[in-house]
Design an enzyme around this catalytic site. Structure first.
Site, PDB file in Angstrom:
ATOM      1  N   ASP A 176      -5.793  -1.812  -3.078  1.00 55.91           N
ATOM      2  CA  ASP A 176      -4.309  -1.952  -3.243  1.00 55.91           C
ATOM      3  C   ASP A 176      -3.686  -1.416  -1.991  1.00 55.91           C
ATOM      4  O   ASP A 176      -4.381  -1.054  -1.175  1.00 55.91           O
ATOM      5  CB  ASP A 176      -4.258  -1.169  -4.526  1.00 55.91           C
ATOM      6  CG  ASP A 176      -4.541   0.130  -4.743  1.00 55.91           C
ATOM      7  OD1 ASP A 176      -4.770   0.720  -3.546  1.00 55.91           O
ATOM      8  OD2 ASP A 176      -4.432   0.623  -5.876  1.00 55.91           O
ATOM      9  N   SER A 177      -2.362  -1.093  -1.975  1.00 52.69           N
ATOM     10  CA  SER A 177      -1.699  -0.439  -1.225  1.00 52.69           C
ATOM     11  C   SER A 177      -1.990   0.954  -0.655  1.00 52.69           C
ATOM     12  O   SER A 177      -1.885   1.317   0.390  1.00 52.69           O
ATOM     13  CB  SER A 177      -0.191  -0.307  -1.343  1.00 52.69           C
ATOM     14  OG  SER A 177      -0.021   0.266  -2.441  1.00 52.69           O
TER      15      SER A 177
END
Length: 135
Positions: A89-90
């Site tokens: 994810d980020s």
């Protein structure tokens, strides 16, 4: 009797520096009892555009990505591998960038770091930054 051949070409690029597919139609004359029919055979050519980064940089980035994401040793991570395809994810991507900065002794500008989505893009940016530091 002269016959003119023509071909149509279509290209599809999934992203810069990845596999590009080129499709084209090649006309073929088919004789059928004195009549000539024009038919098209579809041919596919797959071109692989090589990574601008050195293989050793790509391999090092791959190892760092595997470590940051706690992937198994047998998990394949290659230049074209997208971080999201590995479940990142980020926040994971930020941690990957931080690990790369530490390992290579570089600083990535935030706007460039945010654009990194693949091992290849990371390796190319690293080499670009390292080359700029040596200039």
């Amino acid at each position: 009797m002269a016959t003119t051949f023509s071909a149509s070409v279509s290209m599809q690029a999934t992203s810069l520096a990845t596999t590009t597919r080129i499709s084209f139609q090649k006309p073929v004359l088919v004789s059928n009892h004195g009549r000539t029919n024009l038919s098209f055979n579809l041919h596919r050519i797959r071109l692989s555009i090589s990574c601008a980064a050195k293989q050793e940089t790509v391999e090092k980035v791959s190892e760092i990505v595997k470590k940051q994401l706690s992937l198994k040793d047998d998990q394949q991570v290659v230049a074209e591998t997208k971080f999201v395809d590995l479940g990142a994810d980020s926040l994971d991507t930020v941690e990957i960038v931080m690990g790369l900065e530490e390992e290579f002794g570089i600083q990535m500008a935030e706007e460039k770091a945010q654009k990194i989505a693949t091992v290849e893009q990371a390796a190319e940016l690293i080499e670009e930054l390292m080359q700029a530091d040596n200039s």
